[in-house]
Write a protein that holds these residues in place. Structure first.
Motif, PDB file in Angstrom:
ATOM      1  N   ASP A 166      36.560  40.978  42.906  1.00  0.00           N
ATOM      2  CA  ASP A 166      36.449  39.536  42.718  1.00  0.00           C
ATOM      3  C   ASP A 166      34.985  39.135  42.586  1.00  0.00           C
ATOM      4  O   ASP A 166      34.129  39.623  43.323  1.00  0.00           O
ATOM      5  CB  ASP A 166      37.077  38.783  43.894  1.00  0.00           C
ATOM      6  N   ALA A 167      34.707  38.233  41.625  1.00  0.00           N
ATOM      7  CA  ALA A 167      33.343  37.745  41.428  1.00  0.00           C
ATOM      8  C   ALA A 167      33.377  36.500  40.557  1.00  0.00           C
ATOM      9  O   ALA A 167      34.228  36.376  39.667  1.00  0.00           O
ATOM     10  CB  ALA A 167      32.477  38.817  40.778  1.00  0.00           C
ATOM     11  N   SER A 211      37.744  37.710  38.255  1.00  0.00           N
ATOM     12  CA  SER A 211      37.782  39.148  38.530  1.00  0.00           C
ATOM     13  C   SER A 211      36.978  39.910  37.486  1.00  0.00           C
ATOM     14  O   SER A 211      37.010  39.586  36.300  1.00  0.00           O
ATOM     15  CB  SER A 211      39.226  39.660  38.539  1.00  0.00           C
ATOM     16  N   VAL A 212      36.249  40.915  37.939  1.00  0.00           N
ATOM     17  CA  VAL A 212      35.452  41.778  37.081  1.00  0.00           C
ATOM     18  C   VAL A 212      36.008  43.193  37.170  1.00  0.00           C
ATOM     19  O   VAL A 212      36.339  43.672  38.260  1.00  0.00           O
ATOM     20  CB  VAL A 212      33.964  41.777  37.503  1.00  0.00           C
ATOM     21  N   VAL A 238      41.526  33.194  30.879  1.00  0.00           N
ATOM     22  CA  VAL A 238      40.580  33.419  29.796  1.00  0.00           C
ATOM     23  C   VAL A 238      39.698  34.589  30.206  1.00  0.00           C
ATOM     24  O   VAL A 238      39.485  34.836  31.398  1.00  0.00           O
ATOM     25  CB  VAL A 238      39.707  32.170  29.513  1.00  0.00           C
ATOM     26  N   GLY A 239      39.204  35.345  29.222  1.00  0.00           N
ATOM     27  CA  GLY A 239      38.404  36.510  29.566  1.00  0.00           C
ATOM     28  C   GLY A 239      37.434  36.893  28.475  1.00  0.00           C
ATOM     29  O   GLY A 239      37.547  36.469  27.322  1.00  0.00           O
ATOM     30  N   VAL A 240      36.465  37.690  28.850  1.00  0.00           N
ATOM     31  CA  VAL A 240      35.506  38.254  27.905  1.00  0.00           C
ATOM     32  C   VAL A 240      35.241  39.688  28.344  1.00  0.00           C
ATOM     33  O   VAL A 240      35.171  39.990  29.533  1.00  0.00           O
ATOM     34  CB  VAL A 240      34.193  37.439  27.869  1.00  0.00           C
ATOM     35  N   SER A 266      34.666  43.870  31.950  1.00  0.00           N
ATOM     36  CA  SER A 266      35.366  42.658  31.535  1.00  0.00           C
ATOM     37  C   SER A 266      35.412  41.660  32.694  1.00  0.00           C
ATOM     38  O   SER A 266      35.345  42.035  33.869  1.00  0.00           O
ATOM     39  CB  SER A 266      36.792  42.981  31.073  1.00  0.00           C
ATOM     40  N   TYR A 267      35.529  40.396  32.311  1.00  0.00           N
ATOM     41  CA  TYR A 267      35.646  39.313  33.301  1.00  0.00           C
ATOM     42  C   TYR A 267      36.825  38.424  32.911  1.00  0.00           C
ATOM     43  O   TYR A 267      36.968  38.069  31.730  1.00  0.00           O
ATOM     44  CB  TYR A 267      34.363  38.486  33.340  1.00  0.00           C
ATOM     45  N   HIS A 268      37.648  38.077  33.883  1.00  0.00           N
ATOM     46  CA  HIS A 268      38.793  37.194  33.633  1.00  0.00           C
ATOM     47  C   HIS A 268      38.856  36.092  34.684  1.00  0.00           C
ATOM     48  O   HIS A 268      38.647  36.333  35.877  1.00  0.00           O
ATOM     49  CB  HIS A 268      40.108  37.978  33.642  1.00  0.00           C
ATOM     50  N   TYR A 269      39.140  34.897  34.197  1.00  0.00           N
ATOM     51  CA  TYR A 269      39.322  33.751  35.084  1.00  0.00           C
ATOM     52  C   TYR A 269      40.741  33.226  34.891  1.00  0.00           C
ATOM     53  O   TYR A 269      41.147  32.925  33.767  1.00  0.00           O
ATOM     54  CB  TYR A 269      38.320  32.639  34.735  1.00  0.00           C
ATOM     55  N   SER A 270      41.496  33.148  35.989  1.00  0.00           N
ATOM     56  CA  SER A 270      42.896  32.727  35.912  1.00  0.00           C
ATOM     57  C   SER A 270      43.027  31.275  36.341  1.00  0.00           C
ATOM     58  O   SER A 270      42.334  30.848  37.273  1.00  0.00           O
ATOM     59  CB  SER A 270      43.760  33.602  36.804  1.00  0.00           C
TER      60      SER A 270
END
Length: 218
Positions: free
Chosen positions: A184-185, A189-190, A42-44, A214-218
């Motif tokens: 990574d943050a 990931s940013v 998911v990401g924003v 952008s930020y994504h979480y896998s």
């Protein structure tokens, strides 16, 4: 988390998208003896920028993906994002991908079919065939447009280590370059990215520059 991702994606899929994804996953499971793993994210982003052009009017966009991967190299996934072209029509982009990736003689190869569908404005729908090679820190990708869609070619590299660079040319549309940096943050990931797009003559488009995070979480 995967349950939430599945819920978000399925709520934005129509019957045609579901059929394509089910067929793709079924083929992969059959070919790999049902030895497949599920992946999702998911990401924003402060804006959705695609091939140098804003797809969401400079406003933040939500996205999500869900797919399967196999040890044999076969994979399939669906990716969804908010879009806004200022005409009040298309609201979401839904991409379905069926592909095969493999490393041969130190070169990473990828071949895939990509279907782009736009909820609210099917006139924007298109499909491409991706042919990509990754070697020596560089990646060369060529997207063959199907039917009346234009071809797109991109070369990118993270060889500099400090930043990632990319240059792409979209036939009859324009060209762009981008400079990005990912790290990574927050358990994800940013990515910070700057893009500069130059429209082709007679394309009816305008030049634009975009700075996004952008930020994504896998």
């Amino acid at each position: 988390m995967l349950g939430k991702i599945k819920g978000f994606i399925l709520s934005h899929l129509n019957f045609d998208h579901i059929v394509k994804l089910v067929v793709a996953i079924s083929l992969i499971c059959i070919a790999s003896g049902v030895n497949a793993g599920t992946v999702g994210s998911v990401g924003v982003s402060s804006d959705y920028v695609f091939r140098g052009q804003s797809q969401h009017g400079g406003d933040y966009a939500l996205s999500a993906s869900l797919g399967v991967e196999t040890g044999s190299g076969l994979y399939a996934n669906v990716w969804i994002s908010d879009v806004d072209y200022g005409d009040g029509l298309a609201t979401h982009e839904v991409d379905t991908v069926l592909g095969f990736s493999k490393e041969l003689f130190g070169i990473g190869l990828d071949l895939a079919h990509i279907d782009y569908a736009y909820q609210g404005d099917s006139s924007k729908d298109l499909s491409e065939v991706l042919i990509s090679a990754d070697f020596g820190g560089f990646q060369l990708s060529h997207f063959v447009g199907q039917d009346d869609a234009s071809d797109y070619t991109e070369v990118s590299t993270g060889f500099l280590k400090v930043v990632d660079l990319a240059y792409g040319d979209y036939d009859g549309v324009g060209s762009h370059y981008s400079v990005s940096k990912g790290f990574d943050a927050l358990s994800g990931s940013v990515t910070l990215s700057y893009t500069d797009f130059t429209a082709d003559d007679n394309s009816g488009l305008s030049d634009e520059t975009n700075l996004s995070v952008s930020y994504h979480y896998s």
